[in-house]
Enzyme design. Structure first.
Site, PDB file in Angstrom:
ATOM      1  N   LYS A   1     -12.047  -5.274   8.184  1.00 58.17           N
ATOM      2  CA  LYS A   1     -11.935  -6.004   6.934  1.00 58.17           C
ATOM      3  C   LYS A   1     -12.989  -7.082   6.794  1.00 58.17           C
ATOM      4  O   LYS A   1     -13.601  -7.513   7.772  1.00 58.17           O
ATOM      5  CB  LYS A   1     -10.546  -6.622   6.813  1.00 58.17           C
ATOM      6  CG  LYS A   1     -10.137  -7.487   7.989  1.00 58.17           C
ATOM      7  CD  LYS A   1      -8.692  -7.960   7.802  1.00 58.17           C
ATOM      8  CE  LYS A   1      -8.351  -9.026   8.822  1.00 58.17           C
ATOM      9  NZ  LYS A   1      -7.062  -9.660   8.581  1.00 58.17           N
TER      10      LYS A   1
ATOM     11  N   ARG B   1       7.523 -10.934   4.994  1.00 56.25           N
ATOM     12  CA  ARG B   1       7.218 -10.813   6.411  1.00 56.25           C
ATOM     13  C   ARG B   1       7.995 -11.885   7.152  1.00 56.25           C
ATOM     14  O   ARG B   1       7.995 -13.049   6.749  1.00 56.25           O
ATOM     15  CB  ARG B   1       5.713 -10.993   6.656  1.00 56.25           C
ATOM     16  CG  ARG B   1       4.943  -9.911   5.914  1.00 56.25           C
ATOM     17  CD  ARG B   1       3.457 -10.002   6.130  1.00 56.25           C
ATOM     18  NE  ARG B   1       2.788  -9.074   5.226  1.00 56.25           N
ATOM     19  CZ  ARG B   1       1.485  -8.962   5.104  1.00 56.25           C
ATOM     20  NH1 ARG B   1       0.696  -9.710   5.852  1.00 56.25           N
ATOM     21  NH2 ARG B   1       0.958  -8.099   4.270  1.00 56.25           N
TER      22      ARG B   1
ATOM     23  N   CYS C   1       0.803  -1.231   0.000  1.00 58.00           N
ATOM     24  CA  CYS C   1       0.000   0.000   0.000  1.00 58.00           C
ATOM     25  C   CYS C   1       0.838   1.283   0.000  1.00 58.00           C
ATOM     26  O   CYS C   1       0.491   2.213  -0.731  1.00 58.00           O
ATOM     27  CB  CYS C   1      -1.039   0.018   1.114  1.00 58.00           C
ATOM     28  SG  CYS C   1      -0.711  -0.993   2.532  1.00 58.00           S
TER      29      CYS C   1
ATOM     30  N   HIS D   1      -5.234  -1.334  -4.545  1.00 57.31           N
ATOM     31  CA  HIS D   1      -5.701  -0.287  -3.648  1.00 57.31           C
ATOM     32  C   HIS D   1      -6.593   0.653  -4.413  1.00 57.31           C
ATOM     33  O   HIS D   1      -6.221   1.132  -5.475  1.00 57.31           O
ATOM     34  CB  HIS D   1      -4.508   0.421  -3.013  1.00 57.31           C
ATOM     35  CG  HIS D   1      -3.726  -0.512  -2.139  1.00 57.31           C
ATOM     36  ND1 HIS D   1      -2.643  -1.209  -2.609  1.00 57.31           N
ATOM     37  CD2 HIS D   1      -3.926  -0.913  -0.868  1.00 57.31           C
ATOM     38  CE1 HIS D   1      -2.195  -2.000  -1.635  1.00 57.31           C
ATOM     39  NE2 HIS D   1      -2.946  -1.848  -0.572  1.00 57.31           N
TER      40      HIS D   1
ATOM     41  N   HIS E   1      -8.324  -1.650   0.489  1.00 63.93           N
ATOM     42  CA  HIS E   1      -7.292  -2.646   0.168  1.00 63.93           C
ATOM     43  C   HIS E   1      -8.040  -3.929  -0.171  1.00 63.93           C
ATOM     44  O   HIS E   1      -8.954  -4.307   0.556  1.00 63.93           O
ATOM     45  CB  HIS E   1      -6.408  -2.969   1.375  1.00 63.93           C
ATOM     46  CG  HIS E   1      -5.810  -1.782   2.074  1.00 63.93           C
ATOM     47  ND1 HIS E   1      -4.457  -1.621   2.204  1.00 63.93           N
ATOM     48  CD2 HIS E   1      -6.368  -0.715   2.689  1.00 63.93           C
ATOM     49  CE1 HIS E   1      -4.209  -0.502   2.888  1.00 63.93           C
ATOM     50  NE2 HIS E   1      -5.355   0.062   3.190  1.00 63.93           N
TER      51      HIS E   1
ATOM     52  N   ASP F   1      -2.764  -7.898  -5.248  1.00 64.27           N
ATOM     53  CA  ASP F   1      -3.137  -6.759  -4.434  1.00 64.27           C
ATOM     54  C   ASP F   1      -3.716  -5.628  -5.286  1.00 64.27           C
ATOM     55  O   ASP F   1      -3.396  -5.512  -6.464  1.00 64.27           O
ATOM     56  CB  ASP F   1      -1.865  -6.253  -3.728  1.00 64.27           C
ATOM     57  CG  ASP F   1      -2.184  -5.616  -2.389  1.00 64.27           C
ATOM     58  OD1 ASP F   1      -3.363  -5.543  -2.021  1.00 64.27           O
ATOM     59  OD2 ASP F   1      -1.237  -5.180  -1.720  1.00 64.27           O
TER      60      ASP F   1
ATOM     61  N   GLN G   1       0.970 -11.008  -3.377  1.00 62.02           N
ATOM     62  CA  GLN G   1      -0.458 -10.767  -3.238  1.00 62.02           C
ATOM     63  C   GLN G   1      -1.032 -10.329  -4.580  1.00 62.02           C
ATOM     64  O   GLN G   1      -0.360  -9.626  -5.337  1.00 62.02           O
ATOM     65  CB  GLN G   1      -0.701  -9.638  -2.235  1.00 62.02           C
ATOM     66  CG  GLN G   1      -0.215  -9.945  -0.833  1.00 62.02           C
ATOM     67  CD  GLN G   1      -0.420  -8.747   0.077  1.00 62.02           C
ATOM     68  OE1 GLN G   1       0.071  -7.660  -0.211  1.00 62.02           O
ATOM     69  NE2 GLN G   1      -1.127  -8.959   1.170  1.00 62.02           N
TER      70      GLN G   1
END
Length: 693
Positions: free
Chosen positions: A502, A397, A368, A419, A548, A417, A415
């Site tokens: 979420k 991570r 992000c 945004h 997200h 991903d 991901q």
RNA sequence: GCUGCUGUAGCUCAGUGGUAGAGCACUUCCUUGGUAAGGAAGAGGUCAUGGGUUCAAGUCCCAUCAGCAGCUCCA
């Protein structure tokens, strides 16, 4: 006292009402109904609460009563807990001074936690099981005793059970009366209920041993937990053990190696996935699939680097809030050398980094912040919103080593991903769009068995950033959107991200573990932290809201779950190897090569087995390697211009023209047909009875 | 990270302090066949890594690394 009040009045499931004298138990009711039922009775349900047969029914108002036999799912739970007592008794007889903790029924079985001077190992299982069998054969009844709290504490002290004493003094302090269950010399604090006697334990087995913190608290001592299971019959136990074996066979870690889908190498590092050519095909097909849908929904694809400066993550909050689960920062070489010159030690370095006095780069823990910087790279007008930035972004991570495993919990993952930067009036629509995408993905995989979880803030924790007002708005938006899904959802406080609530999609794998896959998160906080704005129609600056979302979660976890979902048999469009050509003998190789070229030109992923093996052997190999289609080519085919198609699911389909076979494959791929989802036989139903205080 | 278990050929696993094993896979040869295993031979090992005990360690002890089960955690 009236007659009615001095009697027990019960209503049976068939609606009939019966009276019994004061002091009647559930057993008396069963006996009153019939000798057969009395013999078959295991436990009872009174007004929805599972109780033992010795339960004394209340006077006055009629209560709903049902006698449970071993056909009832709740009876299995009761019996399993009683088996836990037998196990604890056996271990205490074998190991003097064993301290008891908790021993509840769980899905599929039960466990009991112990504190022992010498650790148990699974080598002790045969002796424990033998002792349990002996105790069961004694058939001593389970006897319930009620004691006041003070008496109970004294009793547990006398029994040298300090964990029980502690629990009575803390967890149960508000109870006036507590219950114990006695069986022979074994006496245990327990809410119950229990079966009348251990003869009901038809078959049991100790399964595994593990550590568990006392009361689940990491700061407390580690106890030894023995997992086991029990059934009313040996056949049920055997079936259960067979299911466990079957589940192991389709574990993605096992199939991943067998099918050559991915590799993890010590020299590369724990939790870092190497995608082999075959696994990469599955991942690439999935990425292409999602990309198509992103285009349709008006997303913009972006690319961002794998690292960013510490300041970026100080601003976002990732670095201060989650330092422990990040790889350590990369520090500027000259700065590091200068500090070393000064004699700076590691502790000092760590402090300087935290305080912002030295800079460095972080392997990105989330995408992000980079996407936010793309948003901020130019002034934004309300006309541009929603701006939807999508990236297959790889993040790192540093998960605790004990958590890592296979593809589902890793240290580096990609991901799917995106945004979304949106105006307040667009939030609801955009969340719905995200949920739509998740539904498309799951439907395409034939995944029906998932549940929806709305993760809310834990009101007692301070790990969250942002104002109460923002949180309330965001939580309301999530609830509202989840409600439009048409699937029941659960609300779970404490499951929110640190910057916002979420909506998660949770699936179960073949060995019963739950995995969060897709997620949609509403975020009012990062826009504030980065001071994001757009110019509104009123020509004034406004704050956008971020959403997200990652419908697959991560490619690693999703592929891991898919391997198990399909038991390694991917639908044709995902299969690394779609069609394998087998020659009946080497005489047909030339013709097979022509067919192979034709299939390949049509875009199929084709392989060939032209070895000098017999056909049966080649078919067996192909079947074990889970190739969706085998195309068999022999002299008859070469003669007639045909091929013989063998479908993995249906077997031999017979000879057909090459063009017809090709058409079949191409159609199946284009339609992304899911033909078979591997199902495990369902376990016998068991209601988990809450039998622990 | 914590507790316990495990680590031997590419894979699945035997192995009693005294010469390193099997099945499958692999290579070569024979076999040329029609829907789930044709036959023979060969090659393949720093017994996870590093220490220690011992005349002698795959085997016993310690540490490290990794895997598994569970706990705790999971932006």
């Amino acid at each position: 006292m009236s007659v009615v009040e001095s009697q027990v009045s019960i209503q049976l499931p068939d609606g009939s009402v019966k009276q019994f004298p004061a002091g009647a138990t559930c057993r008396d009711v069963a006996a009153g109904i019939g000798a057969g039922l009395l013999k078959a009775a295991v436990a009872a349900v009174v007004d929805g609460v599972v109780v033992g047969l010795d339960y004394v029914l209340p006077l006055g108002q009629p209560v709903a009563l049902q006698i449970l036999t071993k056909k009832d799912p709740a009876a299995l739970g009761v019996m399993r807990h009683s088996c836990a007592h037998v196990m604890a008794r056996a271990i205490m007889r074998l190991r003097q001074g064993t301290r008891l903790a908790f021993g509840p029924t769980i899905e599929g079985g039960f466990y009991y936690d112990f504190e022992l001077a010498e650790p148990l190992t699974d080598n002790d299982f045969p002796a424990i099981e033998a002792e349990m069998r002996r105790l069961i054969a004694l058939d001593e009844p389970f006897e319930r005793l009620e004691r006041s709290l003070d008496e109970a504490i004294q009793l547990c002290q006398d029994l040298d059970q300090p964990l029980k004493v502690e629990h009575l003094q803390s967890g149960l302090a508000e109870h006036e009366q507590v219950s114990f269950y006695r069986q022979g010399e074994f006496l245990d604090l327990c809410r119950g209920p229990h079966i009348p006697s251990p003869k009901w334990i038809g078959a049991f087995k100790l399964l595994s041993i593990a550590g568990a913190y006392w009361k689940g608290d990491q700061s407390r001592q580690v106890l030894q937990r023995v997992y086991a299971t029990a059934f009313f019959t040996q056949e049920d136990l055997d079936a259960h053990l067979q299911r466990i074996e079957e589940a192991k066979r389709r574990d993605h870690r096992v199939l991943g190696r067998q099918l050559g889908l991915f590799h993890i190498d010590d020299m590369v590092g724990q939790g870092l996935i190497l995608w082999t050519p075959k696994g990469s095909i599955v991942r690439q097909e999935l990425q292409d699939f999602i990309s198509q849908h992103l285009k349709r929904q008006g997303y913009s694809q972006v690319f961002t680097p794998h690292v960013g400066k510490l300041d970026l993550y100080r601003t976002s909050g990732h670095f201060p809030y989650y330092q422990d689960s990040q790889y350590p920062p990369l520090i500027d070489r000259d700065q590091l050398a200068a500090l070393a010159e000064e004699g700076c030690d590691c502790a000092k370095l760590s402090d300087l980094m935290k305080s912002g006095d030295i800079d460095g780069y972080l392997l990105k823990p989330m995408n992000c912040p980079h996407h936010i910087k793309i948003y901020q790279s130019q002034p934004r007008s309300y006309r541009e919103l929603p701006l939807r930035l999508a990236e297959f972004g790889t993040v790192y991570r540093f998960e605790q080593s004990g958590e890592l495993g296979g593809l589902t919990r890793v240290r580096g993952f990609t991901q799917d991903d995106a945004h979304l930067f949106v105006r307040p009036d667009q939030v609801a629509d955009e969340i719905r769009g995200c949920l739509e995408l998740v539904k498309i993905v799951f439907a395409a995989m034939g995944m029906e068995d998932y549940h929806v979880r709305v993760g809310l803030r834990d009101p007692h924790s301070d790990k969250y950033v942002g104002s109460d007002e923002n949180w309330q708005q965001a939580e309301a938006a999530c609830r509202e959107a989840a409600a439009t899904l048409g699937k029941p959802f659960s609300e779970e406080p404490g499951e929110a991200a640190f910057y916002g609530p979420k909506i998660d999609f949770v699936v179960r794998d073949c060995i019963g573990r739950h995995w969060q896959l897709g997620t949609v998160q509403v975020d009012y906080n990062l826009p504030e932290r980065f001071d994001l704005s757009y110019t509104g129609s009123d020509n004034r600056p406004h704050r956008p809201i971020m959403i997200h979302r990652a419908p697959f979660g991560s490619m690693e976890r999703f592929v891991g779950v898919l391997i198990e979902h399909f038991a390694g048999v991917f639908p044709l469009w995902l299969a690394p190897e779609q069609v394998r050509l087998l020659t009946v003998s080497e005489k047909s190789v030339d013709y097979a090569q022509q067919v192979e070229a034709e299939f390949r030109a049509a875009g199929l992923r084709v392989s060939s087995d032209y070895r000098g093996e017999k056909l049966g052997g080649k078919i067996r190999d192909g079947q074990l390697e889970k190739v969706p289609y085998m195309v068999i080519i022999g002299p008859r085919d070469a003669e007639a211009g045909t091929v013989s198609v063998r479908d993995r699911h249906e077997g031999d389909l017979g000879a057909m023209p090459v063009a017809a076979a090709l058409q079949r494959f191409v159609d199946e791929i284009r339609e992304k047909r899911v033909r078979q989802v591997a199902q495990l036989a369902p376990p016998p139903e068991q209601t988990v009875v809450a039998n622990e205080y």
